[in-house]
Design a protein around this motif. Sequence first.
Motif, short mmCIF file in Angstrom:
data_model
loop_
_atom_site.label_atom_id
_atom_site.label_comp_id
_atom_site.label_asym_id
_atom_site.label_seq_id
_atom_site.Cartn_x
_atom_site.Cartn_y
_atom_site.Cartn_z
N LYS A 1 -2.82 3.37 -62.46
CA LYS A 1 -2.70 2.47 -63.60
C LYS A 1 -3.89 2.78 -64.50
N ILE A 2 -3.64 3.09 -65.77
CA ILE A 2 -4.76 3.35 -66.68
C ILE A 2 -4.78 2.38 -67.85
N LEU A 3 -3.67 1.65 -68.05
CA LEU A 3 -3.63 0.64 -69.11
C LEU A 3 -4.34 -0.62 -68.62
N LYS A 4 -5.04 -1.28 -69.53
CA LYS A 4 -5.70 -2.54 -69.20
C LYS A 4 -5.21 -3.62 -70.15
N LEU B 1 -5.51 -0.20 -74.46
CA LEU B 1 -6.83 -0.15 -73.85
C LEU B 1 -6.63 0.67 -72.58
N MET B 2 -7.25 1.86 -72.52
CA MET B 2 -7.08 2.72 -71.36
C MET B 2 -8.41 2.96 -70.66
N ASP B 3 -8.34 3.09 -69.33
CA ASP B 3 -9.52 3.32 -68.50
C ASP B 3 -9.13 4.30 -67.39
N PHE B 4 -9.78 5.46 -67.37
CA PHE B 4 -9.51 6.49 -66.38
C PHE B 4 -10.55 6.41 -65.27
N PRO B 5 -10.13 6.35 -64.00
CA PRO B 5 -11.09 6.17 -62.91
C PRO B 5 -11.91 7.40 -62.54
N VAL C 1 -13.95 9.21 -71.84
CA VAL C 1 -14.94 9.11 -70.76
C VAL C 1 -14.38 8.25 -69.62
N HIS C 2 -14.46 8.78 -68.40
CA HIS C 2 -13.95 8.02 -67.25
C HIS C 2 -14.84 6.81 -66.97
N GLY C 3 -14.22 5.77 -66.45
CA GLY C 3 -14.95 4.57 -66.08
C GLY C 3 -15.37 3.72 -67.26
N LYS C 4 -14.93 4.10 -68.46
CA LYS C 4 -15.28 3.36 -69.66
C LYS C 4 -13.99 3.03 -70.43
N ALA C 5 -13.56 1.78 -70.35
CA ALA C 5 -12.35 1.37 -71.05
C ALA C 5 -12.56 1.53 -72.55
#
Length: 164
Positions: free
Chosen positions: A105-108, A136-140, A70-74
């Motif tokens: 950047k998608i890694l947090k 920990l990944m987060d897609f915008p 899910v985008h926007g959800k790390a």
Amino acid sequence: MKRLFAGLLFTVLLMGCSDDERMTVSPTFKLPVTFDDGTEGEYVLIGKEGRLGFLIGSGKKGESEVQPIVHGKANKYMWHFWGKKEELEGPLKIIGIDEEGKEHKILKDSNGKVWAYSNQIGLSPNNGADTHFPTLMDFPSAGVWELHVYIGESLFDEIAVDVQ
């Protein structure tokens, strides 16, 4: 003149095919697992079986469920890698490329979004893979994302995922 037109048409078709291939979602595959209570189960990964993938689901054998990205959800994702020892040593870098071709950047980590983790991967076998590594990944945004996965300075491989 006909040859020139045919050549141009062929080039345009090839360019269209490469864009379609770039955005084809990678397949899922399963790894068998025995849970702590002795139950036989399976993990579901997305990627390339025998090369790389990350966990997107699990469950009892034959009953595993895939969780959407899910985008926007790390979210935490466990990556699994298969390869030669020298391929599997170095920091992990993942470049996320959206449907428009823009890199993200998608890694947090604790400091926010990063291109790469400073930790070395190294060998740490798990679930039949030669090594594994938590991220920990987060897609915008939603859409099909291409992930270019580097270990050290070398491109290890690429996969594509569908982000809701």
